[in-house]
Structures are given as structure tokens and as C-alpha cells.
Write a protein that holds these residues in place. Structure first.
Motif, mmCIF file in Angstrom:
data_model
loop_
_atom_site.group_PDB
_atom_site.id
_atom_site.type_symbol
_atom_site.label_atom_id
_atom_site.label_comp_id
_atom_site.label_asym_id
_atom_site.label_seq_id
_atom_site.Cartn_x
_atom_site.Cartn_y
_atom_site.Cartn_z
ATOM 1 N N VAL A 158 59.332 28.498 50.501
ATOM 2 C CA VAL A 158 58.604 28.097 49.299
ATOM 3 C C VAL A 158 57.394 27.282 49.730
ATOM 4 O O VAL A 158 57.421 26.588 50.750
ATOM 5 C CB VAL A 158 59.504 27.272 48.350
ATOM 6 C CG1 VAL A 158 60.029 26.028 49.040
ATOM 7 C CG2 VAL A 158 58.757 26.895 47.073
ATOM 8 N N VAL A 159 56.320 27.372 48.952
ATOM 9 C CA VAL A 159 55.132 26.567 49.215
ATOM 10 C C VAL A 159 54.787 25.810 47.934
ATOM 11 O O VAL A 159 54.634 26.396 46.857
ATOM 12 C CB VAL A 159 53.949 27.448 49.696
ATOM 13 C CG1 VAL A 159 53.620 28.538 48.690
ATOM 14 C CG2 VAL A 159 52.734 26.592 49.997
ATOM 15 N N PHE A 160 54.740 24.483 48.029
ATOM 16 C CA PHE A 160 54.371 23.627 46.904
ATOM 17 C C PHE A 160 52.849 23.448 46.931
ATOM 18 O O PHE A 160 52.301 22.847 47.866
ATOM 19 C CB PHE A 160 55.070 22.277 47.004
ATOM 20 C CG PHE A 160 56.569 22.355 46.847
ATOM 21 C CD1 PHE A 160 57.142 22.356 45.587
ATOM 22 C CD2 PHE A 160 57.398 22.443 47.955
ATOM 23 C CE1 PHE A 160 58.512 22.430 45.431
ATOM 24 C CE2 PHE A 160 58.772 22.523 47.805
ATOM 25 C CZ PHE A 160 59.337 22.522 46.537
ATOM 26 N N THR A 161 52.173 23.945 45.918
ATOM 27 C CA THR A 161 50.716 23.993 45.910
ATOM 28 C C THR A 161 50.124 22.916 44.997
ATOM 29 O O THR A 161 50.843 22.141 44.358
ATOM 30 C CB THR A 161 50.243 25.376 45.440
ATOM 31 O OG1 THR A 161 50.731 25.603 44.099
ATOM 32 C CG2 THR A 161 50.781 26.470 46.356
ATOM 33 N N ASP A 162 48.796 22.876 44.946
ATOM 34 C CA ASP A 162 48.014 21.998 44.061
ATOM 35 C C ASP A 162 48.187 20.521 44.382
ATOM 36 O O ASP A 162 48.079 19.665 43.493
ATOM 37 C CB ASP A 162 48.366 22.243 42.584
ATOM 38 C CG ASP A 162 48.166 23.680 42.158
ATOM 39 O OD1 ASP A 162 47.278 24.324 42.732
ATOM 40 O OD2 ASP A 162 48.902 24.167 41.280
#
Length: 316
Positions: A158-162
Motif C-alpha cells: 500500500v502507498v499512503f499518498t498526499d
């Protein structure tokens, strides 16, 4: 200074073996000499054991060689310290100067004695605001100790963006995993006829402080495995958010070897850019979890804002 006082107390305790005593003494004297050099004070010449050389009993040539060796050693330490501080500053400056960043998480393994299926929710948590600041990443874990979808084995990413500059400069930020057991109402149920099935019950949490990783002070590498200890609920009517507060405030957790193994890496850029720069990490199968609310910088494009005012639920 407090560190030096602690080391001094250990030296005076007289409980250390000879080899540890020598190593600790060298560590303390090195820090003292390092401080004297920074304050532009005279360098104290010492022998291999950290004892001050007596000029009345030591030849001039030996004093000169010891002084030259000590000066070289302290100079190298100062150079390493300066390089390390500059590297950390440059890394943090590069991250904070980027309009947006992302945190890549790769779940390697989950070790916990549950006996039933479980749902795991991974998110980012701010203890000061006491709230989750990102969307949840959900994956299901089977009672066999493997992902429920076996094709997801070694592929739980998973990639947590922003994540903007304000997120990187938060006072503290944690990676939180909430574990929900799916099955019986109570684990002690043994009667097959009365046994309930498919109920979701809180089971525990795993919490890790990732502030240094987001600020570039700690190593961020997809090949390094981090262990996040597991803390089980005391009673199944406890709220997981309450347990998160307790674990964050606690110093030690009696995890008994149970917990979550993850790899993580901080990436610069928006989702399109990190997919281009890191295709081996962020591919089509990588789940995207965005930050709650609006990002600091809204990129060009069409967006739709939906606000849920209320809802009506009918019991059937």
C-alpha cells in the motif's frame, strides 16, 4: 551531558567486567575530547586505556605521536558528525520542498495466535489530534497464518499518498494496524450447535512510531524489515481506538513475539510520479490510501466533492 553523567555512574559502580569497563572508558573520554575540540580547548593526550599521559614519565616523541593520533581521531569524528548532520538536513529539506510525498508500506508477515480469520486495517495516526489521518488499507488474514487470498502472499503493498510538508513536520505520527477477529462471539465457545459465525470482534492493535522515518532521520529502505509488536484487547467490548491511546502512551509492550512485519520507504512526488520513478514498488497491484481531507496542493484536473449530511438505515 546527561549521557555523560550516566556513563560516569556506570564507571563508578565497579560492577562492570574489565573489557566493558575499558570500552566504556574509551567512549567517555572520546566524547570529552570531542567536546573540548568544539570548545577550542586544549587536547588532553591519553593512552590506549583512556588514562592521561604523564609528561614527566613519557618521552617527547611519544607525547607527539599520541597527540597527533588523538588529533586525527577527533578530526575524523567531527567530519563524520558534520557529514551526517548535512545528509539528514539535505534529505529532510528535499522531502519538505516536494509539493507532495508518499509512504510505501509492504506487509511481510503477521504473526499472531488468533485461531480464526481476521481483518487488518493499516492507517496513519496522529496522537496529538488523537485521530486517524489517512484512509485504511484492509487485508484479510486466514486462520492458517497466511493471507486469505493466497495470491496476495508477498504482495500486500500500500502507498499512503498526499503527504505534504505539514504532515512531515507533525510532532509525532504513528503507523497503526487494527486487528478485527471474524468468527465466534467469544473464542471460548465450543458448542457447535450454538456457535455463532461471521461476527466481527475487536482483537488488538499494532502501533509503531514512524516520525523519524518521515522526517528522514531514520533509514527508509524497502529491504529492511520492521517489527511492530501486537497488543491484545483486555476485554472484547473494548474500543480499538482506546487501546491505541494506551499503546502509544505505554513504554513497553508484552507482545510475546506476536506482531506485524513490514517494510517501508518514503517517496517524493505524487502518485503518477512515484509510479514512474519506482515501478518495482508501486505497480498496478499496489493499493492507494489517500490522506483524509484535501491535500495541501490540489493538482490540475477534475475533482468531485461529495458531502454526506445524513443517512437513514432500515432494520430488516
Amino acid at each position: 551531558m546527561c549521557d555523560l553523567m550516566d556513563r560516569r555512574s556506570q564507571l563508578l559502580s565497579g560492577t562492570l567486567p574489565q573489557d566493558e569497563l575499558k570500552e566504556l572508558k574509551q567512549e567517555v573520554t572520546t566524547k570529552i575530547d570531542f567536546g573540548n575540540k568544539m570548545l577550542e580547548l586544549d587536547l588532553v593526550v591519553r593512552d590506549e586505556n583512556g588514562n592521561i599521559l604523564d609528561p614527566d614519565q613519557t618521552s617527547i616523541i611519544s607525547l607527539f605521536r599520541a597527540h597527533k593520533k588523538a588529533t586525527h581521531h577527533i578530526t575524523e569524528l567531527m567530519r563524520e558528525e558534520t557529514f551526517q548532520n548535512q545528509s539528514e538536513y539535505n534529505r529532510f529539506a528535499r522531502l519538505t520542498s516536494s509539493p507532495t510525498n508518499a509512504l510505501f508500506i509492504w506487509v511481510r508477515n503477521f504473526v499472531c495466535k488468533i485461531g480464526e480469520e481476521a481483518e487488518l486495517f493499516i492507517s496513519l495516526y496522529d496522537p496529538q489530534e488523537q485521530k486517524i489521518i489517512s484512509e485504511n488499507y484492509l487485508f484479510r488474514w486466514a486462520s492458517t497464518g497466511l493471507p486469505k487470498e493466497i495470491e496476495m502472499l508477498n504482495n500486500l503493498k500500500v502507498v499512503f499518498t498526499d503527504l505534504g510538508s505539514k504532515d512531515l513536520t507533525r510532532e509525532r505520527i504513528y503507523l497503526v494496524c487494527q486487528i478485527v477477529r471474524v468468527g465466534r462471539m467469544e473464542l471460548k465457545e465450543t458448542n457447535a450447535k450454538k456457535m455463532t459465525q461471521g461476527l466481527r470482534r475487536p482483537f488488538g492493535v499494532s502501533v509503531m512510531d514512524i516520525t523519524d522515518i518521515l522526517k528522514g532521520k531514520a533509514e527508509s529502505d524497502e529491504d529492511k524489515h520492521h517489527f511492530i509488536p501486537f497488543q491484545q484487547v483486555v476485554a472484547e467490548n473494548d474500543f480499538l481506538h482506546t487501546l491505541i491511546h494506551k499503546v502509544v502512551a505505554a513504554k513497553d509492550i508484552n507482545h510475546k513475539g506476536q506482531g506485524l512485519w513490514v517494510s517501508m520507504k518514503l517517496l517524493s512526488g505524487d502518485l503518477k510520479q512515484i509510479r514512474k520513478n519506482h515501478p518495482h514498488l508501486v505497480d498496478r497491484n499496489t493499493v492507494v490510501a489517500r490522506k483524509m481531507g484535501f491535500p495541501e496542493i490540489i493538482m490540475p484536473g477534475l475533482s468531485v466533492l461529495i458531502v454526506l449530511n445524513r443517512n437513514d438505515l432500515l432494520r430488516q
